[in-house]
Design a protein around this motif. Structure first.
Motif, short mmCIF file in Angstrom:
data_model
loop_
_atom_site.label_atom_id
_atom_site.label_comp_id
_atom_site.label_asym_id
_atom_site.label_seq_id
_atom_site.Cartn_x
_atom_site.Cartn_y
_atom_site.Cartn_z
N GLU A 67 0.79 -1.41 0.04
CA GLU A 67 0.14 -0.03 0.10
C GLU A 67 1.05 1.33 0.00
O GLU A 67 1.75 1.27 0.91
CB GLU A 67 -0.80 0.15 1.16
CG GLU A 67 -1.75 1.34 1.53
CD GLU A 67 -2.64 1.60 0.42
OE1 GLU A 67 -2.20 2.82 -0.03
OE2 GLU A 67 -3.51 1.12 0.17
N ILE A 121 -2.36 -8.11 1.46
CA ILE A 121 -3.33 -6.93 1.32
C ILE A 121 -2.52 -6.10 0.33
O ILE A 121 -1.71 -6.00 0.43
CB ILE A 121 -3.67 -6.12 2.44
CG1 ILE A 121 -4.38 -7.17 3.51
CG2 ILE A 121 -4.58 -5.12 2.18
CD1 ILE A 121 -4.69 -6.47 5.06
N ASP A 180 -3.14 -3.16 -2.75
CA ASP A 180 -3.56 -2.28 -3.28
C ASP A 180 -3.44 -2.20 -4.88
O ASP A 180 -2.71 -2.67 -5.49
CB ASP A 180 -2.93 -0.93 -2.95
CG ASP A 180 -3.74 0.42 -3.17
OD1 ASP A 180 -5.01 0.38 -3.49
OD2 ASP A 180 -3.00 1.40 -3.06
N LEU A 225 -7.41 -3.88 -2.51
CA LEU A 225 -7.94 -2.68 -2.25
C LEU A 225 -8.03 -1.69 -3.46
O LEU A 225 -6.84 -1.71 -4.30
CB LEU A 225 -6.86 -2.01 -1.29
CG LEU A 225 -6.47 -2.98 0.06
CD1 LEU A 225 -5.77 -1.60 0.84
CD2 LEU A 225 -8.06 -3.10 0.74
N TYR A 272 -12.30 -8.04 -2.64
CA TYR A 272 -11.93 -7.00 -2.86
C TYR A 272 -12.46 -5.94 -2.05
O TYR A 272 -13.77 -6.03 -1.57
CB TYR A 272 -12.62 -6.51 -4.34
CG TYR A 272 -11.96 -7.34 -5.42
CD1 TYR A 272 -10.97 -7.07 -6.22
CD2 TYR A 272 -12.70 -8.64 -5.57
CE1 TYR A 272 -10.62 -7.92 -7.28
CE2 TYR A 272 -12.15 -9.40 -6.54
CZ TYR A 272 -11.19 -9.03 -7.56
OH TYR A 272 -10.76 -9.96 -8.56
N VAL A 273 -11.82 -4.57 -1.42
CA VAL A 273 -12.62 -3.72 -0.70
C VAL A 273 -12.24 -2.46 -1.34
O VAL A 273 -11.23 -2.35 -1.89
CB VAL A 273 -11.78 -3.95 0.83
CG1 VAL A 273 -12.30 -2.75 1.70
CG2 VAL A 273 -12.22 -5.26 1.40
N CYS A 274 -13.19 -1.48 -1.34
CA CYS A 274 -13.24 -0.33 -1.76
C CYS A 274 -12.89 0.70 -0.77
O CYS A 274 -13.23 0.81 0.28
CB CYS A 274 -14.59 0.13 -2.25
SG CYS A 274 -14.60 -0.32 -3.98
N LYS A 275 -11.65 1.56 -0.99
CA LYS A 275 -11.68 2.92 -0.40
C LYS A 275 -12.66 3.90 -0.42
O LYS A 275 -13.14 4.01 -1.43
CB LYS A 275 -10.14 3.51 -0.76
CG LYS A 275 -8.89 2.40 -0.47
CD LYS A 275 -7.69 3.00 -0.86
CE LYS A 275 -6.51 2.20 -0.82
NZ LYS A 275 -5.37 2.98 -1.33
N PHE A 306 -12.24 2.71 3.53
CA PHE A 306 -12.75 1.67 4.28
C PHE A 306 -12.73 1.72 5.91
O PHE A 306 -11.83 2.38 6.27
CB PHE A 306 -12.14 0.35 3.72
CG PHE A 306 -10.92 0.26 3.57
CD1 PHE A 306 -10.17 0.05 4.95
CD2 PHE A 306 -10.13 0.46 2.42
CE1 PHE A 306 -8.53 0.21 4.79
CE2 PHE A 306 -8.53 0.44 2.35
CZ PHE A 306 -7.96 0.29 3.54
N VAL A 325 -11.91 -4.58 6.95
CA VAL A 325 -10.92 -5.37 6.16
C VAL A 325 -10.30 -6.52 7.12
O VAL A 325 -9.87 -7.57 6.49
CB VAL A 325 -9.41 -4.38 6.13
CG1 VAL A 325 -8.31 -4.87 5.45
CG2 VAL A 325 -9.83 -3.16 5.12
#
Length: 231
Positions: free
Chosen positions: A14, A56, A58, A84, A104-107, A109, A114
């Motif tokens: 990240e 994790i 990005d 991310l 998948y996770v959106c910012k 967040f 997470v």
């Protein structure tokens, strides 16, 4: 601290230091140990050479983007990967690309969310019981890889080589959806050309055998337009 995760190492790739640090802090609270990279340059080497249990990653990174890293990791490792992204509209495109990420996770967040996703993915990617190196068990299914045996609720079920490879691939990572293309590559190692209907036919036969004449719950699920999973 949750001791269940004390030996689990998470690599966070990240480029925003504040985001990376918040993730480290929350993971530490749950017993994880973390390592941070702020660009994509050394991600592959770190995953390959260090004892990493989870990544994790990005999507947008300096030097090498997360999309490329994820694809390259999948050439040599099935390590769980959570992507991310700052753009919610990217999610559907990423899933369609079948790059091999587990979620998948959106910012922006919640770091707590997470960490919850990390735990969920680890639970579903680890077989519930590892009987021995050559045996994998999940719920009422048990397969012995060396002996080419499959048991459902202690009843032996005869599988063809293709059906066995399909089941082996999916039972290793419960809950993960496998595309038809990836399953075709697993089942036909000699690069022969087969249609997706062929895989559908094998899956149908496999499901019928695992149900034991409808005496067992159906663990083999079809995900419309995507593929199949065991869960």
């Amino acid at each position: 601290m949750n001791n269940h995760y004390h030996n689990k190492r998470v690599l966070i790739v990240e480029d925003e230091p504040k985001i990376a640090q918040v993730l480290v802090d929350f993971l530490t609270l749950e017993g994880f140990s973390s390592q941070v990279l702020h660009d994509g340059l050394n991600a592959l080497e770190t995953i390959r050479d260090d004892e990493i249990d989870f990544v994790i990653l990005d999507l947008m990174l300096p030097h090498k983007d997360g999309l490329t890293i994820c694809k390259e990791v999948r050439q040599f490792s099935a390590i769980p990967i959570l992507m991310l992204t700052a753009r919610v509209e990217e999610i559907d495109r990423l899933i369609g690309l079948e790059i091999g990420a587990d979620d998948y996770v959106c910012k922006p967040f919640s770091a707590r969310e997470v960490v919850a996703r990390v735990k969920t993915i680890l639970r579903r990617t680890e077989p519930s019981v590892q009987m021995a190196e050559d045996e994998i068990s999940y719920k009422q299914l048990l397969i012995n890889i060396e002996r080419f045996k499959c048991h459902v609720a202690s009843v032996e079920v005869e599988l063809t080589p293709v059906e066995f490879r399909l089941l082996h691939t999916m039972i290793k990572r419960p809950g993960v959806v496998h595309s038809r293309d990836s399953l075709m590559q697993v089942c036909y190692v000699d690069d022969r050309v087969v249609s997706s209907r062929t895989i559908d036919s094998h899956i149908k036969n496999l499901r019928s055998k695992l149900l034991l004449n409808n005496r067992q719950p159906d663990l083999l699920h079809s995900i419309y337009g995507v593929g199949y999973k065991i869960e």
